[in-house]
Design an enzyme around this catalytic site. Structure first.
Site, short mmCIF file in Angstrom:
data_model
loop_
_atom_site.label_atom_id
_atom_site.label_comp_id
_atom_site.label_asym_id
_atom_site.label_seq_id
_atom_site.Cartn_x
_atom_site.Cartn_y
_atom_site.Cartn_z
N THR A 100 0.94 -1.02 0.13
CA THR A 100 -0.17 -0.08 0.03
C THR A 100 0.82 1.11 -0.19
O THR A 100 1.99 1.75 1.16
CB THR A 100 -0.55 0.22 1.32
N LYS A 175 -7.63 1.29 -2.20
CA LYS A 175 -6.56 0.55 -1.31
C LYS A 175 -6.78 1.78 0.30
O LYS A 175 -7.02 1.77 0.87
CB LYS A 175 -5.36 0.14 -0.79
#
Length: 279
Positions: A100, A175
């Site tokens: 991420t 995300k």
């Protein structure tokens, strides 16, 4: 999954942490010829009895792979690993970034990859290590449709819900929204349990009732298992980072990030306190 397809895709994987390790294991168990690299030799110990092979350098992983998964911690790590992988990779091969990170980091790496004839997919995941072990991760993908189709057999070895959301960077956008919503919900759940404490309601009974009622949430389930939010200090710091990145992306266009951050603050403040037994 066609066994010929599996055996024909040579994979590499870098980033054998709590989430990356079970992802790599699923790829190996699915039959993909997989090469691993890790900074510390002990990280590779769980794979010694598997068909996996081990590379002595990142460049060696790139040279032998059609598909390389990256699941390292932060943007700088992604840049370092990809910067060493790309010159060694063959044209037509694929990098999938499961970390991420900032969407622009993925786009930056994609530009460098394109110069080498290599394709990049940003492919952050959700579900944590339990879902990775079960092969039920959610994958949020950004990239070319045809390249994603090419990589799909690998993704299906560890993912259940696999969705293309747009071009490179789109997976990271979603995300960051997901993680920001999670930490906002953690903040609300934390405040709700604090309200129960002030009203002298037994915490276990309150949690049991809430989880069976309309106030239930995944965040409340997570929080109910924490002895102390301060024990989640590292995870809290990562979620705070994701909130910050979403705020940077939205800038002044919308107050959504500010509202999410406000909701998250009670939990993040508690998570940043010293843990039990520390000064």
């Amino acid at each position: 999954m066609n066994s010929n397809t599996v055996s024909s895709i040579r994979c590499g994987f870098i980033g054998l942490g709590s989430q990356g390790a079970p992802i790599a294991r699923r790829m190996i168990d699915a039959g993909f010829p997989t090469t691993l690299w890790a900074r510390r030799a002990e990280t590779l110990a769980p794979y010694r009895e598997t068909p996996a092979t081990f590379a002595s350098t990142i460049e060696e992983v790139g040279a032998g792979a059609d598909h390389v998964g990256i699941c390292v911690v932060n943007d700088d790590d992604v840049r370092e690993v990809s910067g060493r992988l790309l010159p060694a990779m063959r044209p037509g091969s694929v990098i999938a970034i499961h970390s991420t990170v900032h969407p622009e980091t993925c786009r930056e790496v994609a530009r460098h990859a394109n110069e080498q004839g290599v394709h990049l997919i940003d492919a952050p995941v959700s579900g944590g290590s339990p879902a990775a072990e079960a092969g039920t991760l959610t994958l949020m993908l950004g990239g070319d449709e045809q390249i994603i189709a090419k990589a799909m057999p690998v993704f299906e070895s560890f993912g259940k819900l696999i969705v293309r959301l747009g071009d490179v960077g789109a997976g990271q956008h979603v995300k960051l929204i997901n993680n920001s919503l999670l930490v906002a919900n953690l903040g609300l759940a934390y405040v709700a349990l604090e309200a129960g404490k002030l009203l002298e309601i037994d915490k276990e009974k309150l949690v049991e009732l809430l989880l069976a009622s309309s106030g239930r949430s995944f965040a409340l389930e997570v929080l109910s298992r924490m002895e102390n939010p301060a024990d989640f200090r590292h995870g809290g710091a990562l979620l705070r980072k994701d909130l910050r990145l979403l705020s940077e992306l939205l800038a002044e266009r919308h107050e959504a990030a500010a509202q999410l951050a406000h909701a998250a603050d009670p939990f993040l403040a508690a998570a940043s306190m010293p843990a039990h037994g520390t000064d």
